[in-house]
Design an enzyme around this catalytic site. Structure first.
Site, mmCIF file in Angstrom:
data_model
loop_
_atom_site.group_PDB
_atom_site.id
_atom_site.type_symbol
_atom_site.label_atom_id
_atom_site.label_comp_id
_atom_site.label_asym_id
_atom_site.label_seq_id
_atom_site.Cartn_x
_atom_site.Cartn_y
_atom_site.Cartn_z
ATOM 1 N N PRO A 1 -18.585 32.659 -17.212
ATOM 2 C CG PRO A 1 -19.858 30.881 -16.453
ATOM 3 C CD PRO A 1 -18.545 31.201 -17.109
ATOM 4 C CG ASN A 2 -23.166 34.807 -14.388
ATOM 5 O OD1 ASN A 2 -24.064 35.299 -15.062
ATOM 6 N ND2 ASN A 2 -23.184 33.552 -13.980
ATOM 7 N NE ARG B 1 -21.748 37.107 -10.369
ATOM 8 C CZ ARG B 1 -20.921 36.098 -10.522
ATOM 9 N NH1 ARG B 1 -19.752 36.277 -11.121
ATOM 10 N NH2 ARG B 1 -21.231 34.905 -10.093
ATOM 11 C CE1 TYR C 1 -17.446 36.446 -7.334
ATOM 12 C CE2 TYR C 1 -19.777 37.050 -7.349
ATOM 13 C CZ TYR C 1 -18.780 36.088 -7.302
ATOM 14 O OH TYR C 1 -19.125 34.762 -7.228
ATOM 15 C CG ASN D 1 -12.844 33.687 -12.359
ATOM 16 O OD1 ASN D 1 -13.524 32.677 -12.152
ATOM 17 N ND2 ASN D 1 -12.969 34.778 -11.638
ATOM 18 C CB ALA E 1 -20.928 28.779 -12.047
ATOM 19 C CD GLU F 1 -9.538 26.540 -10.406
ATOM 20 O OE1 GLU F 1 -9.141 25.430 -10.832
ATOM 21 O OE2 GLU F 1 -10.352 26.662 -9.478
ATOM 22 C CG HIS G 1 -11.936 30.898 -8.195
ATOM 23 N ND1 HIS G 1 -12.924 30.710 -9.134
ATOM 24 C CD2 HIS G 1 -11.208 29.758 -8.178
ATOM 25 C CE1 HIS G 1 -12.795 29.502 -9.652
ATOM 26 N NE2 HIS G 1 -11.758 28.894 -9.094
ATOM 27 N NE ARG H 1 -19.028 32.950 -2.664
ATOM 28 C CZ ARG H 1 -19.310 33.279 -3.929
ATOM 29 N NH1 ARG H 1 -18.330 33.368 -4.820
ATOM 30 N NH2 ARG H 1 -20.548 33.543 -4.286
HETATM 31 C C1 DQA Z 1 -15.856 32.876 -8.936
HETATM 32 C C2 DQA Z 1 -16.352 31.880 -7.891
HETATM 33 C C3 DQA Z 1 -17.376 30.938 -8.493
HETATM 34 O O1 DQA Z 1 -17.837 30.021 -7.507
HETATM 35 C C4 DQA Z 1 -18.565 31.740 -9.008
HETATM 36 O O2 DQA Z 1 -19.503 30.870 -9.625
HETATM 37 C C5 DQA Z 1 -18.172 32.838 -9.917
HETATM 38 C C6 DQA Z 1 -17.005 33.640 -9.592
HETATM 39 C C7 DQA Z 1 -14.892 33.925 -8.332
HETATM 40 O O3 DQA Z 1 -14.177 34.559 -9.101
HETATM 41 O O4 DQA Z 1 -14.877 34.119 -7.116
HETATM 42 O O5 DQA Z 1 -18.853 33.145 -10.894
HETATM 43 O O6 DQA Z 1 -15.139 32.169 -9.937
#
Ligand code: DQA
Length: 151
Positions: free
Chosen positions: A9-10, A17, A22, A71, A74, A95, A97, A104
């Site tokens: 998501p996102n 964003r 990011y 990735n 959230a 995994e 990020h 954070r």
């Molecule tokens: C994320 C870190 C997560 O905590 C966050 O909710 C994201 C992006 C990252 O790539 O840093 O959406 O996965």
């Protein structure tokens, strides 16, 4: 060697964003660079904002692909269903990020996925994905997984 990059998501909003966290680059643009830099890997990319769609994708590729770079955004911190899917499939998952989740909010320090993944790469910006691909590229198929999957 088929490898899927799966974004949750996102992450479709990368480039627009929260740029200070990011960055300013879209994933589609970065993916083109990865395709050029890893000619030996058959890369594909998929993104969804929906938990069930991500689970379906893991099921679809998770018994035939050689690796998944995931990735989960959230959902990483909340989703029992996605962690069950990672556990259920054969394909090893790394995994990743973009941000350093440990620098954070406290709720980002917990990963529901990490225990079922080969490893976790966090905090290297978009280059986190490249590091995960280097891992898959350098391993011979039989070496993938360190006692986690396909060992
Ligand atoms: C994320 C870190 C997560 O905590 C966050 O909710 C994201 C992006 C990252 O790539 O840093 O959406 O996965």
């Amino acid at each position: 060697m088929k490898i899927l990059i799966l974004n949750g998501p996102n992450l479709n909003l990368l480039g627009t964003r929260e740029k200070s966290v990011y960055g300013t680059r879209s994933f589609e643009d970065y993916f083109k660079e990865l395709e050029k830099d890893f000619p030996g890997l058959e890369l594909s990319y998929f993104q969804s904002n929906t938990e069930g769609v991500l689970i379906d994708k893991l099921h679809e590729v998770g018994f035939s692909y050689k690796g998944i770079v995931f990735n989960g955004g959230a959902y990483t911190h909340t989703s029992v269903a996605l962690s069950d899917a990672i556990k259920a499939i054969d394909t090893p998952v790394v995994e990743v990020h973009i941000s350093n989740v440990y620098a954070r909010d406290a709720f980002r320090h917990k990963s529901m996925f990490a225990a079922f993944c080969t490893g976790v790469i966090t905090g290297f910006g978009l280059e986190s994905y490249r590091l995960a691909l280097q891992y898959f590229e350098r391993l011979k198929p039989k070496q993938i997984g360190f006692g986690v999957k396909n060992a």
